[in-house]
Design an enzyme around this catalytic site. Structure first.
Site, mmCIF file in Angstrom:
data_model
loop_
_atom_site.group_PDB
_atom_site.id
_atom_site.type_symbol
_atom_site.label_atom_id
_atom_site.label_comp_id
_atom_site.label_asym_id
_atom_site.label_seq_id
_atom_site.Cartn_x
_atom_site.Cartn_y
_atom_site.Cartn_z
ATOM 1 C CB ALA A 172 -34.972 9.928 7.530
ATOM 2 N N PRO A 173 -35.473 10.748 4.364
ATOM 3 C CG PRO A 173 -36.179 10.123 2.214
ATOM 4 C CD PRO A 173 -36.560 10.975 3.405
ATOM 5 C CG ASP A 225 -37.106 19.393 5.551
ATOM 6 O OD1 ASP A 225 -37.979 20.268 5.697
ATOM 7 O OD2 ASP A 225 -37.145 18.545 4.640
ATOM 8 C CG ASP A 280 -35.106 11.492 10.672
ATOM 9 O OD1 ASP A 280 -35.896 10.683 11.194
ATOM 10 O OD2 ASP A 280 -35.454 12.423 9.937
ATOM 11 N N GLY A 283 -32.708 13.646 1.338
ATOM 12 C CA GLY A 283 -32.641 14.573 0.189
ATOM 13 C C GLY A 283 -31.730 15.776 0.438
ATOM 14 C CG ASP A 301 -35.595 15.078 20.243
ATOM 15 O OD1 ASP A 301 -35.727 15.784 19.219
ATOM 16 O OD2 ASP A 301 -36.290 15.233 21.267
ATOM 17 C CE LYS A 322 -46.487 21.977 7.221
ATOM 18 N NZ LYS A 322 -46.528 22.140 5.793
ATOM 19 C CB SER A 374 -37.372 16.948 0.520
ATOM 20 O OG SER A 374 -37.184 17.884 1.461
HETATM 21 C C1 LIG Z 1 -39.823 16.434 5.870
HETATM 22 S S1 LIG Z 1 -38.952 15.093 6.489
HETATM 23 C C2 LIG Z 1 -37.304 15.456 6.052
HETATM 24 C C3 LIG Z 1 -36.965 15.168 4.642
HETATM 25 C C4 LIG Z 1 -35.498 15.344 4.361
HETATM 26 N N1 LIG Z 1 -35.050 16.727 4.511
HETATM 27 C C5 LIG Z 1 -35.138 14.902 2.955
HETATM 28 O O1 LIG Z 1 -34.733 15.747 2.178
HETATM 29 O O2 LIG Z 1 -35.242 13.708 2.661
HETATM 30 C C6 LIG Z 1 -38.944 15.423 8.190
HETATM 31 C C7 LIG Z 1 -38.109 14.451 8.993
HETATM 32 O O3 LIG Z 1 -37.954 14.992 10.303
HETATM 33 C C8 LIG Z 1 -37.862 13.923 11.203
HETATM 34 N N2 LIG Z 1 -38.126 14.437 12.552
HETATM 35 C C9 LIG Z 1 -39.243 15.015 13.032
HETATM 36 N N3 LIG Z 1 -39.070 15.344 14.323
HETATM 37 C C10 LIG Z 1 -37.807 14.979 14.654
HETATM 38 C C11 LIG Z 1 -37.024 15.065 15.825
HETATM 39 N N4 LIG Z 1 -37.511 15.609 16.945
HETATM 40 N N5 LIG Z 1 -35.763 14.600 15.781
HETATM 41 C C12 LIG Z 1 -35.242 14.060 14.666
HETATM 42 N N6 LIG Z 1 -35.942 13.949 13.528
HETATM 43 C C13 LIG Z 1 -37.202 14.404 13.513
HETATM 44 C C14 LIG Z 1 -38.885 12.910 10.694
HETATM 45 O O4 LIG Z 1 -38.543 11.618 11.138
HETATM 46 C C15 LIG Z 1 -38.737 13.066 9.184
HETATM 47 O O5 LIG Z 1 -37.865 12.083 8.669
#
Ligand SMILES: C[S@@+](CC[C@H](N)C(=O)[O-])C[C@H]1O[C@@H](n2cnc3c(N)ncnc32)[C@H](O)[C@@H]1O
Length: 348
Positions: free
Chosen positions: A218-219, A273, A237, A221, A257, A302, A185
Site C-alpha cells: 500500500a498504497p 517494500d 498489506d 507504487g 501479514d 533498510k 516509491s
Molecule cells: C514503504 S510502504 C510501501 C510503499 C509501496 N511499496 C508503494 O510503492 O506504494 C511500507 C508498507 O508496508 C506495510 N507493512 C509493514 N509491515 C507489514 C507487514 N508485516 N505485513 C504487510 N504489510 C506491512 C505498511 O502497511 C506500508 O503500507
C-alpha cells in the site's frame, strides 16, 4: 619528466555513504590483490580509490552496491584557470590513444557540487567541440570520457567503458514520475528494474500475464509498475490500496501479514517494500527463494545507522547460506533509495 600519478578509480555515491563505498571498493581491491587505499571526504558524494589494481577495479560497477558510477581516473587538476579550464584538462586526454564516443562533464551529487551544474553544461559543449576539432570523437568507440568537477577550479578527468558503467550522467537515471502512480516509491522499483536488470533480461523476465506478489504494497507504487507491465499482482498489506489499481482487474488485495503470507502456488516475481529490520526481511526473502515460491525477487533493506557495510554483508551471507549457488544476488543503493539499498535476487 613529471612524476606519474598513482592509478586510481573514481566512484560516485550517495552523499554520506562515502565510507561504505570506500569499504566496498577496498574489499574488491583485496580480491584483486591491489592493496589500495581510499581518499574520501564525508558528504562529498564521491570516493577516489588509489590502487595498482585500478584497471581491473574499474570494471566492477555492476557488482558494487554503493557506487552509482565507477570511472578510471586519467588525471586530476586544481587551481584551474577560470577563463580557460580546458587548457589544463584537454592535455590529459591528448596523450591518450583512445577516441571517445561521447564526453560528459558532471558533478557529484553533494549540495555543494550541485551548484556546479551550469558550469558543467557550458564546459560540456566546449569540451565536445574541442574533441571534435581534434578528431577525438568516434561514436563507435567503446569508451566515454568523463570530467568530474569537484569545485569551480578542481576536476578529475576519467574514462569509462560504455558497456561496464552506468549509462546516465552522474550515475543517476532521471525518471519522470508516471501519471496515475499512487506513490513516489514507484520510482524506486522502476529504477531497480532499470539498473539491476539489463534490457534483454527485462524483456525475458517481465512478461504480460506473469504473476507477482507485492509484500507491503500500500498504497501501490510498486504494484503500479508491475500492472503497467500487465502482470497479475497479489498485493499484501493491511493498509488501503489505490482504487484505480484495484479497478485494473489485475490486482488482488489481501489484508494479511507479509511475513506470514505464503503463495498458494509459486509466482514469477516477489517484490517487498516492508520497512523492517534488514535481517528479518532477508530471512523472509531467503525462505521464499529457498522454497522456490518465486523466481525473481526485488526487495529493500533498510540500513542501520552504523556498520552498514557489515550489515549488507551479513544479509547477503544469510541469503547465500539459505539458497546456496542457486541464487544470484545484485544490489545497489539507488538514487531513489535513502538509508537503504535495493536487492534483486533470482534463482538460476
Ligand atoms: C514503504 S510502504 C510501501 C510503499 C509501496 N511499496 C508503494 O510503492 O506504494 C511500507 C508498507 O508496508 C506495510 N507493512 C509493514 N509491515 C507489514 C507487514 N508485516 N505485513 C504487510 N504489510 C506491512 C505498511 O502497511 C506500508 O503500507
Amino acid at each position: 619528466m613529471p612524476p606519474t600519478a598513482p592509478a586510481s578509480v573514481l566512484a560516485y555515491c550517495r552523499p554520506g555513504f562515502e565510507g561504505e563505498c570506500a569499504q566496498e571498493l577496498a574489499s574488491h581491491d583485496v580480491e584483486l590483490g591491489g592493496a589500495g587505499h581510499a581518499r574520501a571526504a564525508r558528504g562529498s558524494g564521491y570516493v577516489e580509490f588509489v590502487s595498482p589494481a585500478a584497471d581491473a577495479l574499474g570494471s566492477t560497477w555492476r557488482g558494487l552496491v554503493f557506487a552509482r558510477q565507477l570511472l578510471r581516473v586519467l588525471g586530476s587538476a586544481r587551481a584551474l584557470p577560470p577563463r580557460d579550464r580546458l587548457s589544463v584538462l584537454l592535455p590529459m586526454v591528448e596523450g591518450d590513444a583512445r577516441r571517445w564516443c561521447d564526453a560528459w562533464v558532471e558533478a557529484p551529487d553533494s549540495d555543494a557540487a550541485r551548484e556546479l551544474a551550469p558550469l558543467c553544461r557550458g564546459l560540456n559543449s566546449a569540451l565536445v567541440a574541442a574533441l571534435k576539432k581534434q578528431h577525438l570523437i568516434d561514436r563507435a568507440s567503446p569508451w566515454r570520457l568523463h570530467v568530474c568537477m569537484t569545485a569551480t577550479d578542481a576536476a578529475y578527468v576519467a574514462a569509462a567503458r560504455v558497456d561496464a558503467t552506468a549509462p546516465w550522467p552522474g550515475g543517476i537515471p532521471r525518471l519522470k514520475f508516471p501519471r496515475g502512480a499512487p506513490s513516489r516509491s514507484t520510482l524506486k522499483l522502476e529504477e531497480a528494474l532499470l539498473t539491476l536488470l539489463d534490457a534483454d533480461e527485462r524483456e525475458r523476465c517481465l512478461k504480460a500475464g506473469m504473476r507477482a506478489v507485492d509484500l507491503g504494497a500500500a498504497p501501490g507504487g510498486w504494484t503500479w509498475q508491475l500492472v503497467a507491465r500487465s502482470l497479475h499482482v497479489t498485493a499484501v498489506d493491511n493498509g488501503p490500496m489505490d482504487a484505480g489499481l484495484l479497478a485494473s482487474g489485475l490486482v488482488d488485495h489481501l489484508r494479511a501479514d507479509g511475513f506470514r503470507y505464503q503463495p498458494p502456488k509459486p509466482v514469477d516475481w516477489l517484490v517487498c517494500d516492508m520497512v523492517e529490520q534488514p535481517r528479518k526481511v532477508s530471512q523472509r526473502m531467503a525462505e521464499w527463494l529457498a522454497q522456490a515460491w518465486c523466481r525473481h525477487a526485488v526487495f529493500n533493506l533498510k540500513l542501520p545507522m552504523k556498520k552498514r557495510w557489515d550489515e549488507v554483508q551479513a544479509c547477503f551471507a544469510l541469503l547465500r547460506e539459505a539458497c546456496g549457488e542457486r541464487v544470484e544476488l545484485r544490489a545497489k543503493q539507488l538514487y531513489h533509495d535513502r538509508e537503504e539499498i535495493t536487492v534483486y535476487a533470482r534463482l538460476r
